[in-house]
Scaffold this motif. Structure first.
Motif, PDB file in Angstrom:
ATOM      1  N   ARG A  64       1.065  -1.113   0.104  1.00 47.97           N
ATOM      2  CA  ARG A  64      -0.047  -0.128   0.104  1.00 47.97           C
ATOM      3  C   ARG A  64       0.774   1.106  -0.151  1.00 47.97           C
ATOM      4  O   ARG A  64       0.719   2.057  -0.732  1.00 47.97           O
ATOM      5  CB  ARG A  64      -0.715  -0.014   1.315  1.00 47.97           C
ATOM      6  CG  ARG A  64      -1.786   1.117   1.332  1.00 47.97           C
ATOM      7  CD  ARG A  64      -3.017   1.159   0.114  1.00 47.97           C
ATOM      8  NE  ARG A  64      -3.607   2.301   0.019  1.00 47.97           N
ATOM      9  CZ  ARG A  64      -4.011   2.890  -1.128  1.00 47.97           C
ATOM     10  NH1 ARG A  64      -3.498   2.707  -2.116  1.00 47.97           N
ATOM     11  NH2 ARG A  64      -4.794   4.044  -0.804  1.00 47.97           N
ATOM     12  N   GLU A  87       2.228   2.029  -3.528  1.00 49.63           N
ATOM     13  CA  GLU A  87       0.993   2.606  -4.393  1.00 49.63           C
ATOM     14  C   GLU A  87       0.907   4.137  -4.118  1.00 49.63           C
ATOM     15  O   GLU A  87       0.860   4.876  -4.987  1.00 49.63           O
ATOM     16  CB  GLU A  87      -0.388   1.975  -4.142  1.00 49.63           C
ATOM     17  CG  GLU A  87      -0.157   0.480  -4.793  1.00 49.63           C
ATOM     18  CD  GLU A  87      -1.624  -0.156  -4.181  1.00 49.63           C
ATOM     19  OE1 GLU A  87      -2.567   0.550  -3.788  1.00 49.63           O
ATOM     20  OE2 GLU A  87      -1.844  -1.638  -4.375  1.00 49.63           O
ATOM     21  N   LYS A 130       4.128   6.149  -5.197  1.00 47.26           N
ATOM     22  CA  LYS A 130       4.720   6.326  -6.438  1.00 47.26           C
ATOM     23  C   LYS A 130       4.452   7.463  -7.314  1.00 47.26           C
ATOM     24  O   LYS A 130       5.147   7.866  -8.146  1.00 47.26           O
ATOM     25  CB  LYS A 130       4.156   4.914  -7.317  1.00 47.26           C
ATOM     26  CG  LYS A 130       2.551   5.236  -7.541  1.00 47.26           C
ATOM     27  CD  LYS A 130       2.051   3.834  -8.145  1.00 47.26           C
ATOM     28  CE  LYS A 130       0.457   4.140  -8.530  1.00 47.26           C
ATOM     29  NZ  LYS A 130      -0.162   2.940  -9.051  1.00 47.26           N
TER      30      LYS A 130
END
Length: 557
Positions: A455, A458, A461
């Motif tokens: 998580r 994500e 990024k």
């Protein structure tokens, strides 16, 4: 055969007489326009009582029962006798401001009993706010941890000293100051009263005490705060300050009627809590550079948003201190003025006198300011004037109630601000929350759980490469020790996000966008959002995963 209980009948007759007298006094109080008071459950301050001699008090049928500085609360049986007028004039001539109440003879007799206590005592000045700081200083010096507070408070409660209640309030205040509490909560329940301190944003139970003690503490706090003692069914707000020599701490008092009595909250405004340099607030270096650039401009508007208690005021004051120089004229319109800053003109909103944010802002523009701080934008008129001030060469700082930075623009549109001029006025919209910092003494290293690591990747990024944390696998967890009151946390730090009003934002705002659309348009700016900022602080050991999840939802980003 019918038998009569003479003693019982006398007792019942006496009770009826007392009830009737209290009802009569209440009627007369209304007639004379003087508040009624029952002194039986109220703490009588001996320092107030000794302002009038026992003989004079009984002759005039009055009792001075509360004192805070030069303000004295006096209960009288009737306002019309020569004796009472003479006694009151003497107090007035001595420089005291009088608050009069009408009371029954039973109430006055209860107060007069305290003359026995002071007949051989020396004057303690325990009743005056500015003279009762020794007890507070003593608690500030000796309380190091939360467990230290309980025996001190219990010792005062069980003592039989004449100034027990004053001493108890001083001990509670001193302990709260020593522990850097932001608020004191006194909450009556059906059979007991709970005392809690808010430490680093979290309420911690301190102790419990009995309801009779609470009734006396309630009246003492009301006297200190300049509130009406006889008003129990309406919310009241007051204030007083404590001068500790090296600093003065402002106390904001709020009383709210509840099922079992008035809930009392004392907010401690310690100057050191807002004297945080801009560089120490916890802003990510990317955002800090943007903020420093924007506040150095001669005009524009910086808005900071977030719920109550998220540190917005501290951030605004950090802006003011950063830009304030002798050559800069700064005016603030606040509700209320929480902290006093030298060299800055600070004004306070007073709705009763028709001095609102809007009227204060309009008036301040006639004072030739360079910088204006508006405590909060609440309505269309204030928003419009603030926008115009920004567009006409002023630097404006203010706050707004929204959940995130993107919500600033739809919120202002809801308030009636023209989208075409909005982005010309606003230079930066910020949002913030406060998270507790891990105790540096006892925090322990732990691996980031696999599902959380995925998580985190994500979320991070979209973060600029220069802002990416080196560590991705380790985090730290709270343990608890003497240094942090066994909570695992010590102090708080902000997590922030911000959106600059650039060409992309200006274009999309005209299309009545959603918050998500604004966030997408702002992404190329490269400023971390609150969740990204929080995760970076987890991976650098500043805060914990549990603490971040308490404050923001990392699963919906």
């Amino acid at each position: 055969m019918v038998t009569f209980d003479d003693e019982k009948e006398k007792r019942e007759l006496s009770e009826v007489t007392e009830v009737e007298q209290e009802e009569l006094i209440q009627f007369l109080a209304e007639k004379h326009g003087i508040p009624y008071i029952n002194l039986v459950p109220i703490a009588v301050e001996n320092d107030a009582l000794r302002l009038v001699s026992e003989a004079e008090a009984k002759a005039a049928k009055l009792a001075a029962f509360g004192i805070a500085g030069k303000k004295v609360s006096v209960a009288i049986f009737t306002p019309n006798t020569t004796e009472v007028q003479t006694a009151l004039k003497k107090l007035g001539d001595a420089g005291y401001q009088l608050e009069l109440y009408l009371a029954s003879t039973k109430s006055l007799e209860k107060a007069w009993k305290h003359y026995e206590e002071i007949s051989h005592a020396t004057q303690s000045h325990a009743g005056t706010v500015d003279m009762s700081v020794e007890g507070i200083k003593e608690a500030v010096t000796n309380v190091k941890h939360l467990p230290d507070v309980i025996p001190r408070i219990e010792k005062v409660i069980t003592s039989k000293t004449q100034n027990r209640i004053s001493r108890l309030v001083e001990t509670i205040l001193g302990a709260a100051i020593a522990l850097d509490a932001s608020d004191i909560h006194v909450e009556p329940e059906e059979t007991y009263v709970q005392l809690r301190f808010r430490l680093d944003g979290i309420l911690q139970e301190v102790t419990r005490f009995d309801r009779p003690t609470y009734a006396l503490v309630n009246s003492r706090i009301k006297i200190l705060s300049g509130l009406k003692l006889n008003l129990k069914e309406e919310a009241q707000d007051g204030r007083f300050s404590i001068d500790l020599g090296d600093k003065s701490i402002e106390i904001r008092t709020s009383l709210l009627p509840g099922a079992y009595g008035e809930s009392i909250v004392l907010r401690l405004l310690d100057p050191k809590s807002i004297s945080v340099p801009l560089e120490s607030l916890g802003m990510h270096p990317i955002l800090l550079a943007v903020v420093e650039k924007e506040i150095s401009k001669p005009n524009g508007m910086l808005l900071t948003t977030g719920p109550t208690g998220s540190g917005k005021t501290t951030t605004l004051y950090a802006f003011l201190r950063k830009i304030h120089t002798p050559g800069v004229k700064v005016i603030t319109i606040e509700d209320p003025i929480e902290y006093h800053l030298p060299g800055i003109v600070q004004t306070q909103v007073e709705v009763a006198k028709h001095y609102t944010f809007a009227s204060g802002l309009r008036a301040s523009l006639r004072q030739d300011p360079d910088v204006i701080m508006v405590g909060e934008i609440r309505d269309e008129e204030t928003a419009e004037i603030a926008m115009n001030a920004s567009l006409t060469g002023h630097l404006v700082f203010s706050t707004l109630h929204t959940n995130n930075a993107a919500g600033t623009f739809p919120r202002l549109i809801d308030l009636g601000v023209n989208p075409k001029t909005m982005t010309s006025a606003i230079t930066l919209a910020m949002a913030q929350r406060l998270v507790r910092k891990l105790c540096t003494v006892c925090k322990k290293e732990a691996p980031v759980p696999a599902e959380r690591q995925t998580r985190f990747e994500e979320i991070l990024k979209t973060l600029a490469q220069s802002a990416q944390p080196e560590n991705r696998t380790k985090m730290w967890a709270p343990v608890g020790c003497d240094k942090c009151n066994n909570t695992g946390y010590k102090g708080r730090v902000g997590i922030y996000e911000a959106i600059q009003a650039d060409a992309a934002i200006e274009k999309i705002v005209r299309e009545n966008p959603s918050e998500r659309e604004i966030e997408e348009a702002a992404r190329p700016q490269g400023i971390p959002n609150m969740v990204q900022d929080g995760i970076v602080k987890i991976l650098t050991g500043i805060t914990s995963l549990e603490e971040l999840e308490r404050v923001v939802d990392i699963n919906t980003v």
